[in-house]
Enzyme design. Structure first.
Site, PDB file in Angstrom:
ATOM      1  N   MET A 268       0.838  -1.204   0.000  1.00 62.74           N
ATOM      2  CA  MET A 268       0.000   0.000   0.000  1.00 62.74           C
ATOM      3  C   MET A 268       0.869   1.248   0.000  1.00 62.74           C
ATOM      4  O   MET A 268       1.802   1.377   0.790  1.00 62.74           O
ATOM      5  CB  MET A 268      -0.929  -0.029   1.236  1.00 62.74           C
ATOM      6  CG  MET A 268      -1.841   1.164   1.358  1.00 62.74           C
ATOM      7  SD  MET A 268      -3.002   1.272  -0.029  1.00 62.74           S
ATOM      8  CE  MET A 268      -3.155   3.054  -0.156  1.00 62.74           C
ATOM      9  N   GLU A 303       4.673   0.806  -5.837  1.00 62.86           N
ATOM     10  CA  GLU A 303       4.231   1.664  -4.726  1.00 62.86           C
ATOM     11  C   GLU A 303       4.993   2.985  -4.747  1.00 62.86           C
ATOM     12  O   GLU A 303       4.425   4.045  -4.469  1.00 62.86           O
ATOM     13  CB  GLU A 303       4.413   0.958  -3.377  1.00 62.86           C
ATOM     14  CG  GLU A 303       3.749  -0.418  -3.263  1.00 62.86           C
ATOM     15  CD  GLU A 303       2.303  -0.474  -3.707  1.00 62.86           C
ATOM     16  OE1 GLU A 303       1.602   0.554  -3.637  1.00 62.86           O
ATOM     17  OE2 GLU A 303       1.862  -1.552  -4.153  1.00 62.86           O
TER      18      GLU A 303
END
Ligand code: B3K
Ligand code: ZN
Length: 882
Positions: A268, A303
């Site tokens: 994330m 990411e």
């Protein structure tokens, strides 16, 4: 079951937020028993551009302790909650709203919001996890500046991390401490992150192109520092690459990655504080394979790239998810192509697209890259939004060229830096910067389905004139059918499809280099004057080079022509593609033979073509390993009207064994030539050699020859790296010999303390073709190595069985379906996101015979009827049954 239409959220209902939140001051205090108090001070301001409305905040599983406006407490806070939202009327245009809540991260098994993993606390807020931490307008177009203060026990949680920069910290009574973080960039709440844990840290430093020094840190569970060097290396590589290729530099003084073992997805991109599944951080030659290394490289890059494409410019609403995901996948693909072999990367991407996205388009969950409605947004982190989204960006790149595309990116950032925008805004920037008209192209965002492109050719030898007629058809999918039932209109019409074309003569010489045609009509004819090429016969087209559009291509091409393309096409992707087409056609013909009760065989032409590739394999081992891999069982099934998993498995097995028998010598030689001397390194050339050697070993193992098995056993025992050990391990574990139990036991005994390697042990058993597989998988759920609460374990065992073992998941007696349904019912109350991902294995159920369909329907209904079923699983199962 609840009415799904009533629950769906529609793009057409989008309204700008009625309130902005300019700043967020968050205070999070974790008590010794895990219960956590969160105080949020929000500086809210009415959005003058829209009619006045109450301030409505989202919240889930929050125990509201207090509520105040501009410092004045409001009595009976709970009375302001309506239908799960906190609603405040009659507020001044601008004020400070303070909420105080208690949450229970120790009991949060959904792994969304703040949760506990082992001895630490971690967050996951995308898409809608922040509402499980505090009351907030949980939507990506509300962007705020955050100050976050964390408090916890100093000994148990020495690291207190949040987004941005550490500005102050200190001790507190009772052996506790605190830390305050300020993120200088406004961000949507889905990018919020915090961590409280005891972790080891790998530090590094990076100087950006403009000369700014940045602190880099990777945090891992204690004792794993020797497993994060490669991730750090990948981070620095991707930072440099983004500067060189896109002119984009890191905007922060500090960039942190935290690895956690309990995590729903891969990783994330939280601003300045990425949180990663350990699977995409931890690596050491003896525990990670070449594929693991490559995945880590790509996910770290992905990411990091989000910092610009996703964080600096974010999504207006979740329908626009592909704005950041499609674009960022495209960027990480390009990074991979620049770092490794471009052709091999492309082959792997297309294989992935066909394995996941094409079937998605053909199944009950079909949706466009920008969906128009959803019930549970977490169900839309899909192959369509990610991989097809990347293909759509790639087509723009193909149409504009690298220069035009980079001008488009510059304009995109000029216009939208710091904003929350739409896919349309992205396309407009690309169009305006390049002058290429993308009006029709936008349909790619709105239409679901894999378009079919049909090609027909003719040649006038006297005039040297060659014509190509292309037509496109766009099948109606489950998505359009559903919209129709809802009485909604939807745009349909021909797409703008870039078709890259090259031409070869009969000897395989290129007579026309790659040319990109724009197919924009339903049917279109292109004429080429080849009178200067001295052609005696019609040229051989190499169509859709480098897979220039995500379509299914229908083109009559005989076996010999395919063999010529396989041997000579300058476009490496199409060389691979020709081999796959040939193999698919011949294998499906043998499936039909078996179904008709006749004997199947391997045509000599195929053995010859295969032998030719093998003979040239030294030139590019990584490419050869791809070209010598037969089409998967799933792909072959997708080409059939009614999928027959047993016949497909038998034919694929026959092909492997026959090729091994006929080409034993060449395979043995490849094994000898491809040994990779010296210490292990995850470098492209060595990776290619290992891939090819282990592929050869795989074919030889199909011979059921004890000498080969013993060779595999010594490779398993003596390899100094996981790539070679794992290759031998999985082959032996799938063999019907006593060595099977030997290697299963030895592998677990050796690696029981390395969670990620235990995942490999589980997934190898889940993919086994041996007859006892279903029973074993069920038994393994009770093994101490398995844990239903850990997503990696569920993915390794259950999802691998359901999604990667068609032979056993689709067993004719329905045992695979019944097993999967049982796990989904058990998992749903624990972690609905993971349960829903497992449930997607039922997508193809209507493609099988009536007997199997009957079993699948029963299994699906048993899930549907579960009391309290989550919205996540209800949407997937509801659509499957519709
Ligand atoms: N943006 C996250 C995915 C979040 C998934 C939420 N269910 C990872 C990524 O695509 O980079
Ligand atoms: Zn992403």
């Amino acid at each position: 079951m609840k009415n799904s239409f009533a629950r769906a959220i529609h793009l057409r209902d989008y309204r700008a937020p009625a309130w902005w939140v300019d700043t967020v001051d968050l205070d999070v205090s974790i008590a010794d028993d895990g219960s956590t108090e969160v105080t949020a001070r929000l500086a809210v301001r009415r959005n003058a551009a829209v009619p006045a409305q109450v301030l409505a905040l989202d919240g889930e599983e929050l125990e509201l302790l207090g509520l105040a406006v501009d410092g004045r407490p409001l009595p009976a806070p709970a009375s302001f909650i309506r239908d799960g939202r906190l609603e405040l009327a009659d507020l001044p245009e601008q004020c400070t709203l303070e909420t105080r809540v208690r949450i229970q991260p120790d009991r949060n098994t959904t792994l969304s919001g703040l949760y506990r993993s082992r001895d630490g606390y971690f967050t996951q807020c995308e898409a809608e996890g922040f509402r499980r931490i505090t009351w907030f307008p949980d939507r990506p177009d509300v962007m705020s500046r955050y100050t976050v203060t964390l408090h916890a026990d100093r000994t148990r949680f020495p690291e207190l991390l949040a987004n941005g920069n550490l500005v102050a910290s200190g001790d507190e009574a009772g052996g506790r401490h605190w830390a305050r973080w300020v993120d200088p960039f406004p961000k949507p709440c889905y990018l919020f992150a915090m961590v409280a844990a005891k972790l080891d840290r790998l530090d590094d430093r990076y100087t950006t192109a403009s000369g700014r020094a940045v602190d880099l840190a990777i945090y891992v569970e204690p004792g794993k520092l020797d497993q994060c060097g490669f991730a750090m290396h990948a981070l620095k590589k991707s930072m440099r690459w983004d500067e060189r290729r896109f002119g984009l530099e890191l905007d922060l003084d500090r960039y942190m990655i935290v690895a956690v073992g309990d995590f729903n997805m891969g990783a994330m991109e939280n601003k300045g504080l990425n949180i990663f599944n350990t699977k995409y951080v931890l690596a050491r030659p003896d525990i990670a394979t070449d594929v693991d290394y490559m995945n880590i490289d790509r996910v770290v890059a992905h990411e990091y790239f989000h910092n610009w494409t996703g964080n600096r410019v974010t999504c207006r609403d979740w329908f626009q998810l592909s704005l950041k995901e499609g674009l960022t996948v495209f960027r990480d693909q390009e990074y991979g192509s620049d770092e490794y072999s471009r052709a091999v990367q492309r082959i792997q991407e297309v294989r992935g697209l066909r394995a996941a996205q094409f079937p998605e388009d053909a199944g009950p969950m079909a949706h466009p890259v920008r969906p128009a409605s959803y019930e549970e947004i977490n169900n839309f982190y899909t192959a369509t939004v990610y991989e097809k989204g990347a293909e759509v960006v790639r087509m723009i790149h193909t149409l504009l060229g690298e220069d035009g595309f980079q001008r488009g990116m510059k304009l995109y950032f000029q216009r939208h830096d710091g904003q929350a925008v739409t896919c349309d805004d992205f396309v407009s920037a690309m169009q305006d910067a390049s002058g290429v008209d993308l009006t029709q192209f936008r349909r790619w965002y709105e239409q679901a389905g894999t378009p079919r492109v049909n090609a027909e050719t003719s040649f006038d030898a006297a005039l040297g004139r060659w014509t190509l007629t292309l037509s496109q058809s766009n099948p109606e999918t489950a998505y359009e059918k559903r919209l129709k039932e809802e009485g909604l209109s939807f745009p349909r019409g021909p797409l703008h499809i870039p078709v890259a074309l090259g031409l070869l003569d009969a000897d395989g010489r290129e007579v026309l280099p790659t040319t990109v045609l724009s197919l924009t009509d339903t049917t279109q004819t292109f004429t080429f004057d080849l009178s200067q090429c001295g052609l005696k016969a019609a040229p051989l087209p190499s169509l859709l080079r480098n897979f220039s559009a995500p379509v299914a291509l229908d083109f009559e091409c005989d076996d010999r022509a395919l063999a010529t393309l396989m041997a000579h096409d300058k476009d490496e992707f199409n060389r691979w593609e020709a081999g796959q087409r040939l193999a698919t056609r011949l294998m499906l013909a043998q499936v039909a033979q078996l179904q008709a009760g006749r004997e199947a065989l391997v045509p000599p032409l195929f053995v010859e073509a295969f032998a030719a590739v093998l003979a040239q394999s030294d030139a590019d081992p990584a490419f050869a390993a791809e070209a010598l891999t037969l089409p998967s069982e799933a792909w072959l099934g997708d080409q059939m009207a009614i999928i027959d998993p047993d016949a497909i498995h038998a034919v694929r097995r026959l092909f492997r064994r026959t090729l091994a028998e006929r080409l034993r010598g060449p395979f043995e030689q490849v094994m000898a030539r491809m040994s990779a001397p010296g210490p292990y390194a995850p470098e492209p050339a060595a990776m290619g050699r290992r891939a090819l050697r282990n592929l050869a070993l795989g074919y030889l193992m199909a011979l059921d020859d004890s000498a080969v098995q013993l060779r595999a056993l010594s490779q398993f025992r003596e390899a100094d790296n996981m790539t070679d050990q794992f290759a031998a391990f999985s082959l032996l574990a799938h063999s019907e010999t006593p060595l099977r139990e030997v290697v299963l036991n030895e592998f677990l005994a050796r690696w029981k303390d390395e969670a990620l390697v235990v995942d490999k042990w589980l997934s190898v058993q889940a993919t086994s073709p041996l007859p006892d597989t279903r029973a074993r998988v069920r038994e393994l759920m009770a093994h101490p190595a398995f844990d239903l609460k850990n997503p990696n374990k569920v993915y390794a065992l259950v999802r691998t069985f359901c999604a990667a073992n068609p032979l056993h998941f689709h067993a004719a007696d329905g045992s695979g379906y019944a097993y999967a349904a049982g796990v989904i019912r058990e998992l749903d109350p624990v972690n609905p996101q993971v349960a829903s991902r497992v449930a997607r294995a039922f997508d193809r159920w209507k493609r099988f015979d009536e007997g199997r369909q009957g079993h699948a329907r029963k299994a699906l209904e048993s899930i549907r009827d579960l009391p309290g079923l989550s919205a996540d699983v209800a949407e997937v199962v509801g659509r499957a049954l519709a």
